[in-house]
Design a protein around this motif. Structure first.
Motif, PDB file in Angstrom:
ATOM      1  N   VAL A   1     113.129 -26.279  65.758  1.00  0.00           N
ATOM      2  CA  VAL A   1     114.156 -25.696  66.625  1.00  0.00           C
ATOM      3  C   VAL A   1     115.484 -26.416  66.446  1.00  0.00           C
ATOM      4  CG1 VAL A   1     112.514 -24.917  68.370  1.00  0.00           C
ATOM      5  CG2 VAL A   1     113.501 -27.211  68.552  1.00  0.00           C
ATOM      6  N   LYS A   2     116.526 -25.775  66.975  1.00  0.00           N
ATOM      7  CA  LYS A   2     117.838 -26.418  66.942  1.00  0.00           C
ATOM      8  C   LYS A   2     117.888 -27.562  67.941  1.00  0.00           C
ATOM      9  CE  LYS A   2     122.719 -25.451  67.431  1.00  0.00           C
ATOM     10  NZ  LYS A   2     123.706 -24.540  68.002  1.00  0.00           N
ATOM     11  N   ALA A   3     117.268 -27.376  69.103  1.00  0.00           N
ATOM     12  CA  ALA A   3     117.233 -28.434  70.126  1.00  0.00           C
ATOM     13  C   ALA A   3     116.005 -28.220  70.999  1.00  0.00           C
ATOM     14  CB  ALA A   3     118.498 -28.370  70.985  1.00  0.00           C
ATOM     15  N   ALA A   4     115.487 -29.308  71.565  1.00  0.00           N
ATOM     16  CA  ALA A   4     114.328 -29.216  72.463  1.00  0.00           C
ATOM     17  C   ALA A   4     114.542 -30.150  73.642  1.00  0.00           C
ATOM     18  CB  ALA A   4     113.058 -29.595  71.711  1.00  0.00           C
ATOM     19  N   TYR A   5     114.333 -29.633  74.843  1.00  0.00           N
ATOM     20  CA  TYR A   5     114.564 -30.427  76.057  1.00  0.00           C
ATOM     21  C   TYR A   5     113.409 -30.260  77.021  1.00  0.00           C
ATOM     22  CZ  TYR A   5     119.387 -29.878  74.316  1.00  0.00           C
ATOM     23  OH  TYR A   5     120.504 -29.852  73.533  1.00  0.00           O
ATOM     24  N   ARG A   6     113.250 -31.277  77.893  1.00  0.00           N
ATOM     25  CA  ARG A   6     112.303 -31.140  79.017  1.00  0.00           C
ATOM     26  C   ARG A   6     113.042 -31.470  80.301  1.00  0.00           C
ATOM     27  NH1 ARG A   6     108.421 -34.953  77.981  1.00  0.00           N
ATOM     28  NH2 ARG A   6     107.174 -33.410  76.900  1.00  0.00           N
ATOM     29  N   ILE A   7     112.774 -30.706  81.338  1.00  0.00           N
ATOM     30  CA  ILE A   7     113.338 -31.019  82.659  1.00  0.00           C
ATOM     31  C   ILE A   7     112.201 -31.586  83.518  1.00  0.00           C
ATOM     32  CG2 ILE A   7     114.506 -30.097  84.690  1.00  0.00           C
ATOM     33  CD1 ILE A   7     115.493 -27.759  82.925  1.00  0.00           C
ATOM     34  N   ASN A   8     112.396 -32.814  83.995  1.00  0.00           N
ATOM     35  CA  ASN A   8     111.340 -33.452  84.781  1.00  0.00           C
ATOM     36  C   ASN A   8     111.582 -33.382  86.278  1.00  0.00           C
ATOM     37  OD1 ASN A   8     109.387 -34.641  82.825  1.00  0.00           O
ATOM     38  ND2 ASN A   8     111.257 -35.608  82.050  1.00  0.00           N
ATOM     39  N   HIS A   9     112.847 -33.259  86.668  1.00  0.00           N
ATOM     40  CA  HIS A   9     113.165 -33.322  88.095  1.00  0.00           C
ATOM     41  C   HIS A   9     113.923 -32.093  88.527  1.00  0.00           C
ATOM     42  CE1 HIS A   9     111.622 -37.326  88.773  1.00  0.00           C
ATOM     43  NE2 HIS A   9     112.145 -37.652  87.608  1.00  0.00           N
ATOM     44  N   VAL A  10     113.623 -31.648  89.727  1.00  0.00           N
ATOM     45  CA  VAL A  10     114.190 -30.414  90.247  1.00  0.00           C
ATOM     46  C   VAL A  10     115.722 -30.472  90.274  1.00  0.00           C
ATOM     47  CG1 VAL A  10     113.946 -31.122  92.688  1.00  0.00           C
ATOM     48  CG2 VAL A  10     113.884 -28.698  92.085  1.00  0.00           C
ATOM     49  N   GLU A  11     116.263 -31.656  90.519  1.00  0.00           N
ATOM     50  CA  GLU A  11     117.726 -31.811  90.565  1.00  0.00           C
ATOM     51  C   GLU A  11     118.381 -31.521  89.212  1.00  0.00           C
ATOM     52  OE1 GLU A  11     115.542 -34.102  91.441  1.00  0.00           O
ATOM     53  OE2 GLU A  11     115.882 -34.610  93.549  1.00  0.00           O
ATOM     54  N   ASP A  12     117.584 -31.604  88.125  1.00  0.00           N
ATOM     55  CA  ASP A  12     118.147 -31.469  86.770  1.00  0.00           C
ATOM     56  C   ASP A  12     118.034 -30.054  86.212  1.00  0.00           C
ATOM     57  OD1 ASP A  12     118.759 -34.182  86.730  1.00  0.00           O
ATOM     58  OD2 ASP A  12     116.795 -34.713  85.897  1.00  0.00           O
ATOM     59  N   ILE A  13     117.509 -29.122  86.998  1.00  0.00           N
ATOM     60  CA  ILE A  13     117.284 -27.777  86.451  1.00  0.00           C
ATOM     61  C   ILE A  13     118.605 -27.135  86.029  1.00  0.00           C
ATOM     62  CG2 ILE A  13     116.587 -25.417  87.078  1.00  0.00           C
ATOM     63  CD1 ILE A  13     114.207 -26.735  88.586  1.00  0.00           C
ATOM     64  N   GLY A  14     119.621 -27.237  86.874  1.00  0.00           N
ATOM     65  CA  GLY A  14     120.907 -26.612  86.553  1.00  0.00           C
ATOM     66  C   GLY A  14     121.486 -27.146  85.261  1.00  0.00           C
ATOM     67  N   ILE A  15     121.517 -28.467  85.148  1.00  0.00           N
ATOM     68  CA  ILE A  15     122.139 -29.063  83.951  1.00  0.00           C
ATOM     69  C   ILE A  15     121.246 -28.849  82.722  1.00  0.00           C
ATOM     70  CG2 ILE A  15     121.306 -31.486  84.003  1.00  0.00           C
ATOM     71  CD1 ILE A  15     124.968 -30.450  83.651  1.00  0.00           C
ATOM     72  N   GLY A  16     119.935 -28.889  82.933  1.00  0.00           N
ATOM     73  CA  GLY A  16     118.995 -28.675  81.814  1.00  0.00           C
ATOM     74  C   GLY A  16     119.144 -27.276  81.242  1.00  0.00           C
ATOM     75  N   MET A  17     119.252 -26.299  82.115  1.00  0.00           N
ATOM     76  CA  MET A  17     119.408 -24.920  81.640  1.00  0.00           C
ATOM     77  C   MET A  17     120.751 -24.764  80.924  1.00  0.00           C
ATOM     78  SD  MET A  17     117.439 -22.279  81.693  1.00  0.00           S
ATOM     79  CE  MET A  17     116.393 -22.225  83.146  1.00  0.00           C
ATOM     80  N   ALA A  18     121.796 -25.394  81.470  1.00  0.00           N
ATOM     81  CA  ALA A  18     123.122 -25.307  80.842  1.00  0.00           C
ATOM     82  C   ALA A  18     123.067 -25.878  79.419  1.00  0.00           C
ATOM     83  CB  ALA A  18     124.148 -26.077  81.671  1.00  0.00           C
ATOM     84  N   ARG A  19     122.345 -26.995  79.303  1.00  0.00           N
ATOM     85  CA  ARG A  19     122.230 -27.647  78.001  1.00  0.00           C
ATOM     86  C   ARG A  19     121.514 -26.731  77.006  1.00  0.00           C
ATOM     87  NH1 ARG A  19     123.293 -32.068  75.953  1.00  0.00           N
ATOM     88  NH2 ARG A  19     121.875 -33.548  74.976  1.00  0.00           N
ATOM     89  N   ALA A  20     120.474 -26.073  77.478  1.00  0.00           N
ATOM     90  CA  ALA A  20     119.706 -25.173  76.597  1.00  0.00           C
ATOM     91  C   ALA A  20     120.581 -23.989  76.165  1.00  0.00           C
ATOM     92  CB  ALA A  20     118.450 -24.676  77.316  1.00  0.00           C
ATOM     93  N   ILE A  21     121.342 -23.449  77.099  1.00  0.00           N
ATOM     94  CA  ILE A  21     122.180 -22.281  76.785  1.00  0.00           C
ATOM     95  C   ILE A  21     123.248 -22.653  75.760  1.00  0.00           C
ATOM     96  CG2 ILE A  21     123.959 -20.746  77.781  1.00  0.00           C
ATOM     97  CD1 ILE A  21     122.139 -20.701  80.342  1.00  0.00           C
ATOM     98  N   ARG A  22     123.919 -23.766  76.014  1.00  0.00           N
ATOM     99  CA  ARG A  22     124.983 -24.172  75.089  1.00  0.00           C
ATOM    100  C   ARG A  22     124.411 -24.485  73.705  1.00  0.00           C
ATOM    101  NH1 ARG A  22     130.188 -25.163  75.687  1.00  0.00           N
ATOM    102  NH2 ARG A  22     130.225 -25.343  77.946  1.00  0.00           N
TER     103      ARG A  22
END
Ligand code: ADP
Ligand code: TPW
Length: 575
Positions: free
Chosen positions: A134-155
């Motif tokens: 893949v171009k990038a792979a991420y994991r979100i571990n904490h509920v507080e990080d969902i917004g930023i994690g999704m933003a990172r995946a989209i960008r």
């Protein structure tokens, strides 16, 4: 959140994942449910997103990939853990290889059990398994990080060279609670996810100098050029320069295939004889013989012919990948093409000698092909069947054409003309089988337009169960299967004379149409070009799920279509 958020309210991972998708205008998820994502799918639907459920993850991920290609927004697919993830990974890798922006979100099991390899339900270290593909792979571990994690995946999916992104969501994350107001504030709406990348002035000047010095120039359009959605500027560049152009398979229709400057029917001549090649969103990979060797006028496979390349691509690393690039133009295609247009000045169109030679070659090749296409053999062969399809599809340039197989792919690519951009969707960079129903569903869902999926009988088998999905959502898809009883052809025999059939052979005269009728769609078997044309026109006009089982001569076609030469040859002498 549907209701007003009050102080003291709680939200959780389930809701924030959906909120983050909605905040970024993602309105469709292609997926397949199971632990731990079933409730997430239900919530997505309850919150107004569309959930398109599939029968195998690879097809869901292919649908998301093509949705990304067609819309320039990341397509989103969702799978369960381990096996669901791995089923989807092949299509995610394919999206990455083809530069399609998408995000595959998979639920995953308990980290502490996975990391100690203690044997959880569907245990797999998915994040690390995904990374090489893949171009990038991420994991979100904490509920507080969902917004930023999704933003990172989209960008990551849409910026620069687009590609596939893997997003790992552990089951535990979904149930994690947090203050609803804070949760709302944690959602990120990505600003300018794929910013323009302006080419440097020097690189533009260099490119223009090379182009202006050309005697026998050719423009090559790739699917990057189609993806960029700057159709009018690309057309203006081609027409203002008067340079003959060629289109890679998925770039067909960017300018209509009957455009007077199209050199497609004189491809070999144009590539071998050109002195300057302007590549726009096309890589010099195997599909372009790596830019060297006899295809390009070189003496042997490794020979860099005497040619200059101008290469427009958003990825700087693509430059000099196979041959030296004389004028790299790194930036987004929209900005690069605009810059070239602005600098053309009084561009001298190529000589009549060059354009006339291409036109003469084109006309000779078209006349030769017309003879082959006119024939009416019984049983029908690829050519007579494709002539019938070509004539119907010419009347419906708005129809999407999905295409896979070997001969079915290669012949259709040259026989069926395309008249609108981004209407031809096919096996792409890998020459992969299995994209058929996923791409067809993704195209139908994102566009609402009719789709024709032209499939070799082997190719269809990889995603055939999705005819149920097509019927379930009543999609305007007509599947045409070129049924010649096998992979490539159906006439191979077992050399031992034993009862086991040859490796390339299928059940003879299979009734693929009955697969469609089993789920309430229209199924028909045809044996002549006229029957095929009639069934195709009806399928498209009706907008109903339709499957046409077109019987083709089992001896027609060649091994591996046009790439027979890639099969390794035995060193042992043949008996
Ligand atoms: P084809 O198979 O049609 O030859 P490829 O997939 O090999 O096309 O090449 C597409 C190229 O287009 C990739 O190298 C990719 O980096 C590039 N690309 C995709 N989108 C853009 C864009 N918006 N601007 C510039 N280059 C792009
Ligand atoms: C995932 C290898 C290339 S083409 C093809 C296969 C199996 C099928 C050709 O037969 P078909 O077409 O579809 O009946 P036709 O027109 O020649 O009769 N697995 C994957 N991808 C590829 N490319 C293959 C196998 C292959």
């Amino acid at each position: 959140m549907t209701t007003e958020t009050q102080a003291g309210d709680l939200t959780d991972g389930f809701h924030l994942i959906i909120d983050a998708l909605k905040a970024n205008d993602i309105d469709t998820i292609y997926g397949l449910v199971g632990i731990p994502i079933t409730d997430l799918a239900r919530l997505a639907q309850a919150e107004g997103l569309s959930w398109i459920g599939f029968r195998h993850e690879a097809n869901a991920v292919n649908a998301a990939a093509i949705a990304g290609y067609l819309t320039k927004k990341p397509g989103v697919a969702m799978t369960v853990s381990a096996p669901g993830f791995l089923n989807g990974l092949v299509a995610l890798a394919n999206a990455t290889v083809n530069c399609f922006p998408m995000i595959m979100i998979s639920g995953s099991s308990e980290r502490e059990i996975v990391d100690l390899q203690q044997g959880d339900y569907e245990e797999l270290d998915q994040l690390n398994a995904a990374k090489p593909y893949v171009k990038a792979a991420y994991r979100i571990n904490h509920v507080e990080d969902i917004g930023i994690g999704m933003a990172r995946a989209i960008r990551a999916a849409v910026s620069g060279r687009p590609g596939g992104v893997y997003l790992d969501l552990p089951a535990k994350l979904m149930g994690q609670a947090m203050d609803a107001l804070k949760g709302k504030q944690s959602i990120v709406r990505v600003v300018d996810a794929a910013p323009d990348q302006i080419p440097s002035a020097d690189s533009v000047k260099r490119a223009l100098d090379v182009l202006k010095g050309a005697k026998r120039p050719v423009i090559m359009l790739g699917k990057g050029a189609a993806y960029a959605q700057v159709d009018a500027d690309i057309r203006a560049l081609v027409e203002k320069t008067g340079i003959p152009y060629l289109a890679m398979s998925m770039a067909k229709g960017l300018l209509p295939d009957n455009h007077p400057q199209s050199a497609v029917a004189a491809r070999s001549f144009a590539l071998a004889k050109a002195d300057v090649v302007l590549l726009i969103g096309a890589r010099l990979n195997w599909l372009l013989s790596h830019g060297k060797g006899p295809t390009w006028g070189g003496t042997d496979q490794k020979d860099w012919a005497d040619k200059k390349f101008i290469h427009i691509d958003i990825s700087p690393q693509e430059m000099d990948s196979n041959v030296p690039i004389d004028a790299p133009l790194v930036g987004d295609i929209g900005s690069c093409v605009k810059a070239l247009l602005n600098g053309l000045g009084d561009f001298q169109k190529p000589s009549e000698e060059w354009t006339g030679a291409i036109a003469a070659k084109r006309e000779a090749n078209v006349a030769k092909m017309a003879k082959t296409l006119e024939a009416n053999p019984s049983p029908m062969n690829f050519h007579s069947a494709l002539r019938a399809m070509r004539d119907v599809l010419k009347t419906r340039p708005d129809v999407y054409l999905v295409n896979e197989g070997a001969n079915t792919l290669d012949y259709a690519r040259s026989i069926i003309d395309m008249y609108e951009p981004r209407k031809r969707l096919d096996s792409g960079t890998w020459g992969v089988m299995g994209i058929g129903m996923g791409y067809a569903i993704g195209a139908a869902v994102t566009s609402g337009k009719p789709v024709v999926a032209l499939e070799g009988d082997s190719a269809f088998g990889f995603s055939g169960m999705e005819v149920e999905t097509i019927c379930r959502y009543n999609l305007p898809i007509t599947v045409v299967i070129f049924n010649n009883n096998g992979v490539y052809r159906g006439c191979d025999v077992n050399p031992t004379g034993g009862p086991e059939v040859a490796p390339t052979v299928f059940v003879k005269n299979a009734r693929y149409d009955m697969l469609m009728t089993a789920f309430g769609g229209v199924g028909v078997t045809v044996t002549t070009p006229d029957e095929l044309a009639k069934a195709l026109a009806e399928g498209i006009a009706s907008g109903k799920p339709t499957l046409i089982n077109a019987m083709i001569d089992e001896k027609a076609g060649t091994e591996s279509g046009r790439i027979s030469h890639l099969n390794p040859q035995s060193a042992a002498t043949k008996k």
